[in-house]
Design an enzyme around this catalytic site. Sequence first.
Site, PDB file in Angstrom:
ATOM      1  N   CYS A  51     -10.336   3.338 -96.471  1.00  0.00           N
ATOM      2  CA  CYS A  51      -8.824   3.322 -97.237  1.00  0.00           C
ATOM      3  C   CYS A  51      -8.576   4.799 -97.624  1.00  0.00           C
ATOM      4  O   CYS A  51      -8.778   5.644 -96.727  1.00  0.00           O
ATOM      5  CB  CYS A  51      -8.765   2.482 -98.354  1.00  0.00           C
ATOM      6  SG  CYS A  51      -9.734   2.628 -99.743  1.00  0.00           S
TER       7      CYS A  51
ATOM      8  N   ARG B 190     -10.063   0.422-102.052  1.00  0.00           N
ATOM      9  CA  ARG B 190      -9.378  -0.721-101.661  1.00  0.00           C
ATOM     10  C   ARG B 190     -10.238  -1.302-100.311  1.00  0.00           C
ATOM     11  O   ARG B 190     -10.253  -2.646-100.146  1.00  0.00           O
ATOM     12  CB  ARG B 190      -7.808  -0.201-101.136  1.00  0.00           C
ATOM     13  CG  ARG B 190      -6.995   0.112-101.950  1.00  0.00           C
ATOM     14  CD  ARG B 190      -5.593   0.321-101.437  1.00  0.00           C
ATOM     15  NE  ARG B 190      -5.571   1.782-100.868  1.00  0.00           N
ATOM     16  CZ  ARG B 190      -4.659   2.472-100.478  1.00  0.00           C
ATOM     17  NH1 ARG B 190      -3.573   1.847-100.185  1.00  0.00           N
ATOM     18  NH2 ARG B 190      -4.857   3.908-100.264  1.00  0.00           N
TER      19      ARG B 190
END
Lengths: 285, 157
Positions: free
Chosen positions: A243, A248
């Site tokens: 990410c 994430r």
Amino acid sequence: MNRAIEERGYAIADALVSTEWVARHLSDPGVRVIESNEDPLLYPSGHIPGAVEVDWTRDLNDPLTRDYIDSEEFASLMSRIGVTPDTTVVFYGDRNNWWAAYAFWVFSLFGHENARIMDGGRIKWVNEGRELTTEVPVYPATTYVANPRDDVSNRAFRDEVLMHSKMRNVLIDVRSPEEFSGERLHMPDFPNEGALRGGHIPGAVNVPWAKAVNPEDGTFKSYDELMELYGQYGPDEDVIVYCRIGERSSHTWFVMKYLLGFPNVRNYDGSWTEWGNGVGLPIEK
Amino acid sequence: MDRVGQRRWFADREVIPTAVAEIVDAIKNMEDRQERIEALIALANRFREVPPEIATRPFPDTNRVPACESQAYVFAFPSDLGLEFHFAVENPQGVSAKAMAALLQKASCAPLDQILSIPEDLVYDLFGRELSMGKSAGLMEMIRMVKALAKASNRVD
């Protein structure tokens, strides 16, 4: 865990526990509940009784090297929060367990496999009207001998990602579609910072992390629903997720590795802040 | 305070609203992290949502702070004393945003030049440098939106 989680058909259903399970184990000395948040004021303003805080910047990162703590520091952390190698650690936090998954992933680098995530995270616990306290628990220090950090099994580095990209192996970019396309250099509505170039690593496909979560209560989607997102990849394929800084993508790593049972999934924590700024690293838009 | 005894905000930056400066000075000088966090939570607890006579749900998108994950809204309301700032924070987990809102409410009725002098990096003086990019961006955008509304209001006047 509870029946609702079991019925979702996950490959490793034990990786998740429900809020009910946590509520039943608040006094269990073999369980340590750990809150990991993005917002530094959340834990001190109220947390699950008995939960300790593990902060992603202060406790897990070495800011001088942009790396994670070493095994000695990990052992010290575990001692401080009263965890032994046999303790079941249960992570929860804000932002649909982003940071909880990130902490879970860092713990995996040291081989602390006896770990779970509380399905739905902090907001589910709060919305269910469950107890919160501001009392910070203190546990007797333990003696924890940590494994050397394993940077191979669950973690990928820049040169490995470059080779992975050239080989056209499975590479999943979990950022927003706008970040993936290069339209934005950041999350939607966030200011432009973090990378000189917008786009994605050549060969990457875009599966935003949040698709794995039920928006109404923050719980994880069922196995079948997750397979609709990731099922086009063979379970034995070599997968790298990334990410912006690897937080994430820790969430997606958890989903693929534990809820779907893909054994060969690694998280590229250098992610776009390294790749987007890297000299000589190719990108696609 | 700087070497000659002036408040640092005043020494090397433009003057910011006194009520804001007093809170920021008090918190940023706390060396103990726990003490600082408790002060920030106390500040957040002083947050009061925008009164219904000024704005009601659903709040308009034009008042929504763009980068704020806590779904904060800012409203500027001209009163007899000057421009009042009011806030809403829709995310129940938005404790930091509530603290920032409570601070910026103190800029109400301050002179325009002082409001425009509030620096965005005041976020780091309050919360420290360990904030994530997302969190710091959202809090900074709250400051930017207050300044933008103050500027726009002045233009209308």
